[in-house]
Design an enzyme around this catalytic site. Structure first.
Site: not given
Length: 520
Positions: A345-346
């Site tokens: 998710e980064n």
């Protein structure tokens, strides 16, 4: 097992063994030529931040220690005339790096963040009423900033519905002396509305007085390029403040950057300085080298048994996200004929294995703040893009750990009130669209004190309501009927009796006539 470079690995596979290096911070020097000055390029970082004043809200880019504007932050720590700051960021730094340094100089009065992680110093300050904390789901945080940047008052989002984010039950600040003295500033309850039968929260936009941004390259008119996962929050932060200051590793003349590669156009940027602080790696993880092997104790073996069963839920070609902790073990047990695309998710789609020592790059880290690699065909992007694909249900599967799961599929995995405040991170976003993205929880059946973790109702604050479809523990596998709020036991581990599972499960569950043995 011989560790190979990501480019030569079989596509979309992770290695089965990794070596965790006990190094918290790994410095990589930054060197960049200084171009001739321009209207936006400042020679002195101290001069560039001279308009930062007490009471300002500072938007600070970065994820973990990747892409943090360390040069600008360090300059603020020297400003003894600046205090009572509010910082907005994904997290609060670590050790002596990032926003943690402003906490230790007592210049921060409040943080609006998604995740504390292992920042025990900040956690203790918050629980003692020494600093304010507004916890915001990671995808909501970036959307609240993007809303202001594009002239909107806020956003409607399903993330956080039916949780303490909706009701405002997470205090922003305790009284001096801590929670025993009461709440000084309560949390913010949200307006709710239903669209197409689904509950949404209204989240107000966020603006900043000053944005601190770290770029890989910037030209003299402010066009910026971010490298790999250092894009994260930097792109949105840079669009959203009255004064945007960029620290760049490379400052180049106008015309040297490809217009098609610009992530942040110069219209948003006011000042540019050279980045001089070394880039830090929060957790250095390396692929196993040679014939070294990790020792596997009993507890780790249990975790691997759970992960091995969870791997059977993955299908060839799946796009999926794995939470931190136990879920990260799942790819080690993928069948050889199953190839998947891992989303972090980064800002990664196509995440590879841990790097060899010569592959380490401080700009390529995963959601667990660990070094990683990119597979052929991978893409990197900012946090807004990442959470758009998550919240929009474009992933096939998400596998998360949990502290508790209810028989209706409610999940709690981010805090124990008054004791443990890990932060929300991306978990609420990951479980916000369970009709399109299947949610699997992997966890040990009982807590360390022996108490059940599969509950009639969760006693801990919810991450999401009626979100989980499958629960996998070392003892059993359960399917969840989220609509009916019922559990069904579908598999028992070898040597485990039904009575043993019943005694360790608080929730009610159905048992089919043909109960299967848990697949090994």
């Amino acid at each position: 097992m011989l560790a190979l470079k990501a480019a030569s690995l079989p596509p979309l596979r992770q290695p089965s063994i990794a070596l965790r290096i006990n190094v918290r911070f790994y410095s990589v020097p930054v060197s960049a030529p200084i171009p001739s000055s321009s209207r936006k390029v400042w020679d002195s970082v101290d001069d560039a931040i001279r308009d930062v004043k007490s009471g300002d809200t500072i938007l600070s880019g970065g994820f973990g220690l990747c892409g943090i504007p360390e040069t600008l932050i360090k300059a603020v720590t020297k400003r003894k005339d600046v205090s009572n700051l509010t910082a907005v960021s994904n997290n609060a730094g670590a050790g002596e790096h990032g926003l943690a340094s402003l906490l230790k100089t007592k210049q921060l009065d409040k943080l609006v963040i998604s995740y504390l992680g292992g920042n025990k110093y900040f956690e203790a300050m918050y629980l003692q009423g020494e600093v304010g904390l507004e916890l915001v789901p990671q995808g909501t945080l970036v959307e609240r900033m993007r809303a202001h940047a594009v002239g909107m008052p806020g956003v409607w989002t399903p993330t956080g519905a039916h949780t303490a984010v909706e009701t405002g039950d997470i205090p922003i600040r305790y009284q001096p002396g801590g929670m025993s003295e009461g709440i000084l500033i309560p949390g913010n309850a949200k307006e709710t509305r239903e669209f197409s039968g689904k509950r949404y929260l209204f989240e107000p936009s966020i603006t900043g007085d000053v944005a601190f941004v770290h770029a890989w390259k910037a030209d003299e008119v402010g066009n910026c390029i971010f490298k790999d996962t250092a894009n994260n929050f930097n792109s949105i932060m840079g669009r959203n403040a009255k004064l945007t200051i960029v620290e760049a590793e490379n400052i180049v003349p106008v015309g040297e950057l490809d217009p098609n590669s610009i992530h942040l156009p110069g219209v948003y940027v006011d000042r540019i300085v050279r980045a001089t602080e070394p880039k830090e790696i929060e957790i250095l993880m390396l692929a196993e080298e040679g014939d070294k092997k990790q020792a596997v104790d009993g507890k780790k073996d249990i975790r691997h048994r759970i992960a091995k069963r969870a791997a059977k839920e993955m299908k060839d070609g799946f796009y999926l996200n794995l939470g931190v902790g136990l879920p990260t073990l799942v790819p080690e047990h993928l069948p050889a004929d199953v190839k998947v695309w891992m989303e972090s998710e980064n800002g990664i789609l196509g995440m590879g294995p841990y790097p060899t020592r010569d592959q380490v790059d401080p700009d390529i880290i995963n959601a667990g703040k660990e070094t990683t690699t990119l597979l052929p065909g991978a893409s990197t992007f900012d946090s807004a893009e990442s959470f758009g694909m998550i919240r929009g249900g474009h992933l096939d599967l998400a596998i998360l750990g949990a502290m508790q799961v209810s028989q209706a599929g409610d999940i709690a995995n981010y805090m124990v009130p008054g004791k443990l405040v890990k932060g929300i991170g991306g978990a609420m976003d990951l479980v916000s669209n369970p009709d399109k993205t299947k949610i699997i929880v992997v966890m040990q059946h009982c807590a360390k004190d022996g108490s059940p973790k599969i509950m009639k109702q969760c006693a801990l604050p919810l991450t999401g309501a009626r979100a989980v479809s499958t629960i996998i523990t070392e003892l059993a596998v359960f399917n969840v009927d989220r609509a009916a709020g019922e559990l069904e036991l579908v598999e028992l581990a070898e040597g485990v009796t039904l009575e043993h599972v019943r005694a360790r499960t608080d929730a009610d569950f159905k048992v089919p006539d043909s109960l299967k043995q848990m697949e090994a």
